[in-house]
Design a protein around this motif. Structure first.
Motif, mmCIF file in Angstrom:
data_model
loop_
_atom_site.group_PDB
_atom_site.id
_atom_site.type_symbol
_atom_site.label_atom_id
_atom_site.label_comp_id
_atom_site.label_asym_id
_atom_site.label_seq_id
_atom_site.Cartn_x
_atom_site.Cartn_y
_atom_site.Cartn_z
ATOM 1 N N ASP A 125 0.744 -1.217 0.041
ATOM 2 C CA ASP A 125 0.051 0.109 0.133
ATOM 3 C C ASP A 125 0.986 1.324 0.067
ATOM 4 O OD1 ASP A 125 -2.875 -1.320 0.397
ATOM 5 O OD2 ASP A 125 -1.431 -2.222 2.170
ATOM 6 N N TYR A 126 2.058 1.050 0.311
ATOM 7 C CA TYR A 126 3.101 2.302 0.426
ATOM 8 C C TYR A 126 4.485 1.857 0.403
ATOM 9 C CZ TYR A 126 3.831 2.051 5.392
ATOM 10 O OH TYR A 126 4.286 1.660 6.776
ATOM 11 N N ALA A 127 5.391 2.621 -0.265
ATOM 12 C CA ALA A 127 6.579 1.959 0.157
ATOM 13 C C ALA A 127 7.356 3.389 0.757
ATOM 14 C CB ALA A 127 7.226 2.000 -1.263
ATOM 15 N N CYS A 128 8.761 3.030 1.322
ATOM 16 C CA CYS A 128 9.477 3.971 2.150
ATOM 17 C C CYS A 128 10.923 3.646 1.736
ATOM 18 C CB CYS A 128 9.338 3.897 3.512
ATOM 19 S SG CYS A 128 9.514 5.322 4.557
ATOM 20 N N ILE A 129 11.507 4.748 0.711
ATOM 21 C CA ILE A 129 12.812 4.639 0.502
ATOM 22 C C ILE A 129 13.719 4.913 1.813
ATOM 23 C CG2 ILE A 129 14.480 5.648 -1.048
ATOM 24 C CD1 ILE A 129 12.423 5.910 -3.024
ATOM 25 N N GLU A 130 14.565 4.136 2.035
ATOM 26 C CA GLU A 130 15.341 4.205 3.331
ATOM 27 C C GLU A 130 16.888 4.682 2.897
ATOM 28 O OE1 GLU A 130 17.074 1.960 7.128
ATOM 29 O OE2 GLU A 130 15.196 1.216 6.244
ATOM 30 N N GLY A 131 17.612 5.313 3.949
ATOM 31 C CA GLY A 131 18.731 6.014 3.754
ATOM 32 C C GLY A 131 19.184 7.159 2.851
ATOM 33 N N VAL A 132 18.027 8.049 2.863
ATOM 34 C CA VAL A 132 18.427 9.248 2.329
ATOM 35 C C VAL A 132 19.305 10.046 2.877
ATOM 36 C CG1 VAL A 132 16.929 11.418 1.455
ATOM 37 C CG2 VAL A 132 15.665 9.228 1.749
ATOM 38 N N TYR A 133 19.400 10.145 4.139
ATOM 39 C CA TYR A 133 20.480 10.687 4.788
ATOM 40 C C TYR A 133 20.985 9.841 6.141
ATOM 41 C CZ TYR A 133 18.244 15.103 2.876
ATOM 42 O OH TYR A 133 17.864 15.939 2.210
ATOM 43 N N GLU A 134 21.997 10.045 6.732
ATOM 44 C CA GLU A 134 22.540 9.507 7.643
ATOM 45 C C GLU A 134 21.441 9.300 8.826
ATOM 46 O OE1 GLU A 134 24.917 7.402 7.626
ATOM 47 O OE2 GLU A 134 25.913 7.919 5.769
ATOM 48 N N THR A 135 21.293 8.150 9.502
ATOM 49 C CA THR A 135 20.419 8.091 10.683
ATOM 50 C C THR A 135 21.238 7.778 11.755
ATOM 51 O OG1 THR A 135 18.747 7.053 11.599
ATOM 52 C CG2 THR A 135 19.766 5.961 10.125
ATOM 53 N N LEU A 136 20.861 8.126 13.171
ATOM 54 C CA LEU A 136 21.371 7.682 14.374
ATOM 55 C C LEU A 136 20.531 6.868 15.123
ATOM 56 C CD1 LEU A 136 22.684 11.275 15.512
ATOM 57 C CD2 LEU A 136 23.866 9.303 14.668
ATOM 58 N N SER A 137 19.328 6.414 14.456
ATOM 59 C CA SER A 137 18.174 5.509 15.261
ATOM 60 C C SER A 137 18.506 4.251 15.167
ATOM 61 C CB SER A 137 16.840 5.961 14.494
ATOM 62 O OG SER A 137 16.679 5.279 13.134
ATOM 63 N N LYS A 138 19.354 3.720 14.057
ATOM 64 C CA LYS A 138 19.926 2.276 14.333
ATOM 65 C C LYS A 138 21.144 2.111 13.111
ATOM 66 C CE LYS A 138 17.163 0.902 9.986
ATOM 67 N NZ LYS A 138 16.271 -0.156 9.472
ATOM 68 N N HIS A 139 21.617 1.075 13.344
ATOM 69 C CA HIS A 139 22.870 0.697 12.605
ATOM 70 C C HIS A 139 22.312 0.565 11.117
ATOM 71 C CE1 HIS A 139 26.729 -0.658 10.760
ATOM 72 N NE2 HIS A 139 26.022 -1.908 10.524
ATOM 73 N N ASN A 140 22.982 0.950 10.097
ATOM 74 C CA ASN A 140 22.335 1.001 8.790
ATOM 75 C C ASN A 140 23.648 0.578 7.844
ATOM 76 O OD1 ASN A 140 21.053 0.635 6.263
ATOM 77 N ND2 ASN A 140 20.404 2.767 6.086
ATOM 78 N N PRO A 141 23.879 -0.793 7.360
ATOM 79 C CA PRO A 141 25.022 -1.187 6.843
ATOM 80 C C PRO A 141 25.036 -0.770 5.381
ATOM 81 C CG PRO A 141 23.702 -3.109 7.231
ATOM 82 C CD PRO A 141 23.036 -1.935 7.827
ATOM 83 N N ASP A 142 23.640 -0.523 4.851
ATOM 84 C CA ASP A 142 23.614 -0.084 3.546
ATOM 85 C C ASP A 142 24.242 1.544 3.142
ATOM 86 O OD1 ASP A 142 22.168 -2.326 2.347
ATOM 87 O OD2 ASP A 142 20.946 -1.843 4.080
ATOM 88 N N ARG A 144 23.991 5.111 2.133
ATOM 89 C CA ARG A 144 22.752 6.154 1.878
ATOM 90 C C ARG A 144 22.626 6.367 0.608
ATOM 91 N NH1 ARG A 144 23.549 11.742 1.649
ATOM 92 N NH2 ARG A 144 25.560 12.553 1.600
ATOM 93 N N VAL A 145 21.481 6.532 0.064
ATOM 94 C CA VAL A 145 20.988 7.085 -1.270
ATOM 95 C C VAL A 145 21.166 8.339 -1.698
ATOM 96 C CG1 VAL A 145 19.638 4.707 -1.423
ATOM 97 C CG2 VAL A 145 18.416 6.699 -1.001
ATOM 98 N N GLY A 146 20.952 9.158 -0.835
ATOM 99 C CA GLY A 146 20.877 10.696 -1.124
ATOM 100 C C GLY A 146 19.673 11.095 -1.986
ATOM 101 N N LEU A 147 19.244 12.409 -2.111
ATOM 102 C CA LEU A 147 18.190 12.895 -2.880
ATOM 103 C C LEU A 147 18.168 12.449 -4.164
ATOM 104 C CD1 LEU A 147 17.913 16.625 -1.379
ATOM 105 C CD2 LEU A 147 16.357 14.858 -1.097
ATOM 106 N N GLU A 148 19.307 12.264 -5.135
ATOM 107 C CA GLU A 148 19.407 11.830 -6.210
ATOM 108 C C GLU A 148 19.076 10.303 -6.301
ATOM 109 O OE1 GLU A 148 23.106 12.525 -8.254
ATOM 110 O OE2 GLU A 148 22.955 14.540 -8.131
ATOM 111 N N GLY A 149 19.394 9.468 -5.351
ATOM 112 C CA GLY A 149 19.282 8.279 -5.395
ATOM 113 C C GLY A 149 17.590 8.052 -5.006
ATOM 114 N N PHE A 150 17.012 8.881 -3.907
ATOM 115 C CA PHE A 150 15.743 8.610 -3.664
ATOM 116 C C PHE A 150 14.796 9.081 -5.028
ATOM 117 C CE2 PHE A 150 11.721 10.938 -2.959
ATOM 118 C CZ PHE A 150 11.061 10.044 -2.147
ATOM 119 N N ALA A 151 15.274 10.091 -5.872
ATOM 120 C CA ALA A 151 14.664 10.459 -6.861
ATOM 121 C C ALA A 151 14.379 9.224 -7.702
ATOM 122 C CB ALA A 151 14.755 11.802 -7.428
ATOM 123 N N ARG A 152 15.549 8.655 -8.176
ATOM 124 C CA ARG A 152 15.909 7.467 -8.976
ATOM 125 C C ARG A 152 14.946 6.359 -8.746
ATOM 126 N NH1 ARG A 152 20.535 7.007 -8.449
ATOM 127 N NH2 ARG A 152 20.692 4.912 -7.144
#
Length: 220
Positions: A125-142, A144-152
């Motif tokens: 029903d919806y998608a959430c693109i993760e890793g647009v910016y750095e996060t402190l809420s959890k360890h993210n091994p992937d 970050r995609v940045g704004l350009e990656g988000f748009a793509r």
């Protein structure tokens, strides 16, 4: 399947219990602009998760704001939540849909082109693109995609699923919310921007106002 308003996805992380009652935090967010509440718990037992989730669901009764559980279909079913938000290592969306029914809300995290392609064929029903910016809420091994990656990634999703709401998550604040909405997001998912604030109610209102303004400007 339900139409999901993902303008402001407020994620109530279990670790916030050290700060305040989780149900109270969820209701505060819901009454001050959140359009979706998500309970996320990466450490507690299944029993503890259910015991936390049920009061959150009860606190949201009458607000009109749907409640989903991060990762765990079993907890969502046991707690009577409105749906579930799945990651790439969780149950696949088709199986979750068969267990939860057509009325359930099913969200999916997208981190890569592979994830986006998988999402296209999924009953979500919806998608959430993760890793647009750095996060402190959890360890993210992937990376970050940045704004350009988000748009793509958003273009990939929406080309095949034009009615699919697509949100952005990771490191989103008020200014960045405007930036990701300008890049094509339908909304944002946050933890700290609301719940680490001295006044979570005011923070939720400010963020929702920023999102609404950015979406209006993007549609002009």
């Amino acid at each position: 399947m339900p139409k999901v308003d993902c303008r402001l996805n407020a994620i109530v992380d279990a670790r916030l219990a050290d700060k305040a009652n989780l149900a109270d935090l969820a209701r505060t967010a819901a009454l001050n602009g959140a359009t979706l509440i998500q309970y996320r718990d990466k450490t507690n037992s299944t029993r503890e998760m259910i015991e936390q989730a049920r009061p959150i669901g009860a606190a949201l009764a009458g607000t009109g704001v749907p409640f989903v559980i991060n990762d765990r279909v079993d907890v969502a079913l046991a707690a009577g939540a409105d749906g579930v938000h799945l990651g790439r290592d969780d149950m696949d969306a088709a199986t979750a849909r068969s267990m939860m029914g057509d009325a359930a809300i099913i969200g999916l995290t997208v981190k890569s082109e592979m994830d986006a392609q998988a999402a296209i064929g999924s009953p979500i029903d919806y998608a959430c693109i993760e890793g647009v910016y750095e996060t402190l809420s959890k360890h993210n091994p992937d990376p970050r995609v940045g704004l350009e990656g988000f748009a793509r990634l958003g273009v990939t999703l929406l080309a095949a699923k034009p009615d699919l709401p697509v949100g952005a998550i990771a490191g989103i604040n008020v200014q960045r919310a405007a930036d990701v909405d300008a890049a094509g997001a339908d909304g944002v998912a946050v933890i700290s921007t609301i719940f680490a604030a001295l006044d979570p109610a005011a923070a939720a209102r400010e963020l929702r106002s920023s999102v609404d303004k950015a979406l209006r400007e993007a549609s002009q």
